[in-house]
Design an enzyme around this catalytic site. Sequence first.
Site, mmCIF file in Angstrom:
data_model
loop_
_atom_site.group_PDB
_atom_site.id
_atom_site.type_symbol
_atom_site.label_atom_id
_atom_site.label_comp_id
_atom_site.label_asym_id
_atom_site.label_seq_id
_atom_site.Cartn_x
_atom_site.Cartn_y
_atom_site.Cartn_z
ATOM 1 N N GLU A 153 0.912 -1.036 0.131
ATOM 2 C CA GLU A 153 -0.055 -0.159 0.024
ATOM 3 C C GLU A 153 0.787 1.270 -0.048
ATOM 4 O O GLU A 153 0.566 2.251 1.007
ATOM 5 C CB GLU A 153 -1.130 0.120 1.148
ATOM 6 C CG GLU A 153 -1.996 -1.130 1.176
ATOM 7 C CD GLU A 153 -2.868 -1.368 2.220
ATOM 8 O OE1 GLU A 153 -2.672 -0.308 3.168
ATOM 9 O OE2 GLU A 153 -3.265 -2.181 2.505
ATOM 10 N N ASN A 201 2.202 -5.024 -3.321
ATOM 11 C CA ASN A 201 0.811 -5.593 -3.006
ATOM 12 C C ASN A 201 -0.057 -4.229 -2.746
ATOM 13 O O ASN A 201 0.393 -3.433 -1.764
ATOM 14 C CB ASN A 201 0.595 -6.512 -1.627
ATOM 15 C CG ASN A 201 -0.679 -7.089 -1.579
ATOM 16 O OD1 ASN A 201 -1.091 -7.481 -2.351
ATOM 17 N ND2 ASN A 201 -1.066 -7.065 -0.251
ATOM 18 N N HIS A 237 -10.190 -6.549 -1.742
ATOM 19 C CA HIS A 237 -11.359 -6.047 -0.828
ATOM 20 C C HIS A 237 -12.491 -5.440 -1.541
ATOM 21 O O HIS A 237 -12.329 -4.303 -2.028
ATOM 22 C CB HIS A 237 -10.887 -5.444 0.246
ATOM 23 C CG HIS A 237 -9.785 -6.065 1.092
ATOM 24 N ND1 HIS A 237 -10.244 -7.077 1.949
ATOM 25 C CD2 HIS A 237 -8.402 -5.725 1.304
ATOM 26 C CE1 HIS A 237 -8.815 -7.430 2.474
ATOM 27 N NE2 HIS A 237 -7.954 -6.743 2.284
ATOM 28 N N GLU A 267 -6.268 -10.892 -1.287
ATOM 29 C CA GLU A 267 -6.973 -10.640 -0.025
ATOM 30 C C GLU A 267 -8.295 -10.385 -0.029
ATOM 31 O O GLU A 267 -9.200 -9.874 0.451
ATOM 32 C CB GLU A 267 -6.298 -9.268 0.688
ATOM 33 C CG GLU A 267 -4.863 -9.291 1.117
ATOM 34 C CD GLU A 267 -4.374 -7.968 1.696
ATOM 35 O OE1 GLU A 267 -5.398 -7.341 2.173
ATOM 36 O OE2 GLU A 267 -3.034 -7.699 1.718
ATOM 37 N N ASP A 269 -12.295 -10.251 -0.284
ATOM 38 C CA ASP A 269 -13.412 -10.740 0.506
ATOM 39 C C ASP A 269 -14.452 -9.770 0.070
ATOM 40 O O ASP A 269 -14.275 -8.692 -0.948
ATOM 41 C CB ASP A 269 -13.181 -10.515 1.939
ATOM 42 C CG ASP A 269 -12.425 -9.481 2.271
ATOM 43 O OD1 ASP A 269 -12.496 -8.307 1.704
ATOM 44 O OD2 ASP A 269 -12.215 -9.302 3.455
HETATM 45 C C1 XIL Z 1 -5.756 -6.456 8.681
HETATM 46 C C2 XIL Z 1 -5.811 -7.678 9.430
HETATM 47 O O1 XIL Z 1 -6.935 -8.590 8.621
HETATM 48 C C3 XIL Z 1 -6.463 -7.112 10.886
HETATM 49 O O2 XIL Z 1 -6.674 -8.269 11.645
HETATM 50 C C4 XIL Z 1 -5.577 -6.060 11.433
HETATM 51 O O3 XIL Z 1 -6.141 -5.809 12.497
HETATM 52 C C5 XIL Z 1 -5.290 -5.069 10.307
HETATM 53 O O4 XIL Z 1 -4.984 -5.562 9.000
HETATM 54 N N1 XIL Z 1 -4.790 -4.611 3.747
HETATM 55 C C6 XIL Z 1 -3.859 -5.634 4.120
HETATM 56 C C7 XIL Z 1 -3.901 -6.499 5.293
HETATM 57 O O5 XIL Z 1 -2.669 -5.725 3.528
HETATM 58 O O6 XIL Z 1 -2.768 -6.507 6.070
HETATM 59 C C8 XIL Z 1 -4.850 -5.953 6.392
HETATM 60 O O7 XIL Z 1 -5.199 -7.034 7.110
HETATM 61 C C9 XIL Z 1 -6.243 -5.627 5.360
HETATM 62 C C10 XIL Z 1 -5.991 -4.505 4.457
#
Ligand code: XIL
Length: 365
Positions: A153, A201, A237, A267, A269
């Site tokens: 990020e 990422n 996401h 990631e 969802d």
């Molecule tokens: C999130 C986790 O799921 C949580 O448990 C934690 O509190 C914060 O991080 N992008 C990412 C992940 O790259 O590392 C993040 O994970 C979600 C967003």
Amino acid sequence: MHAKKSLNLALASILFITSGRGCLAQSLRDYADRIGVLIGTAVNPSKLTEAAYASTLAREFNMVEPENAMKWGAIRPDQKTFNFKSGDQVVAFAQGHRIKVRGHCLVWQKYNPAWLMNGHFTSEQLSDLLREHISTVMKHYAGQVFAWDVINEAFDASGGFERSIWYDSPGIGMAGKGTAYLEQAFRWARAADPKALLFYNDYDAEGLNAKSNAIYAMVKDFKHRGVPIDGVGLQAHVFNLNTKEISSMSENIARLAALGVEVHITEMDAGLPLDKKGNLVNQSDLTKQAEIYRFVAKACLQQRGCTAIQTWGFTDKYSWIPGYTKGTKGMALLFDEVYAPKPVYNALREVLQQQAQSAGIDPGP
Ligand code: XIL
């Protein structure tokens, strides 16, 4: 009974027993293993002792990524201490079940320990700290973690740079010099573990937009100049079920793959709107959600360069979405709270099965 037939029956019952399932239905990983793609999930090591969690994980996935256990905040409780315990638990579980491990993450503005964020370090000190961190963590997991999110990020929505302790606040000494600090991190990473695949990422960069353009330009430049980078992770996401953002995902994956890097969906969802009692606002959202997962999985599998589809957890029991959205969204994953597969699981399984069929290696239903 005919000897061959009874042998077949005996083999079938062994298969039946060892599969640990009431029927011989193929799991996600059964298909993924055959077509040579990775189907992954984020995991929480503290849940590995829960039988249903562990058995579902081992049955369905051939890749895992520690959700938090390898982040700075978890792995580095103070400047002098590295705590690999939780990360090692994930690796041990994975090795016991022929599962590959993705590492996450080495350079990020978030999930950093307070001693680092409030330490008033100079740029020179931060540079030393980061080099040491990348080197120590990657060497510890060399041969165990096959791919790392080196950077997480770093770009903002307009394609500029997120402010961060590593970039400009105060940064490792390359503030205002664009991707120079990212290049430096990638070079340290390659030196630490030459065999690991190195990924950039990010989120909201799935389709064609200002952020994904900036990532594309960086990868192109890095490839052109020989800066080590092997892949791009698209987080996926999805917070809005009606999003048009991901509609150009195939084009984005194709242009990245054409540069010679791999793409992983990292990631995925899709949180659904919940009412105050935590119930679904619209039942039909389960179908919409399934179609979104199907779309993303297809966009990936259509391209040779897209080699992994990973979800951010697998059971709604332990998803980050309800916490992150203050309870307004949830039910974002493949299995419900009691590990029953949801429509979204079936959609993903169908896409993998279709891929196996078209490759002529469908192992059956
Ligand atoms: C999130 C986790 O799921 C949580 O448990 C934690 O509190 C914060 O991080 N992008 C990412 C992940 O790259 O590392 C993040 O994970 C979600 C967003």
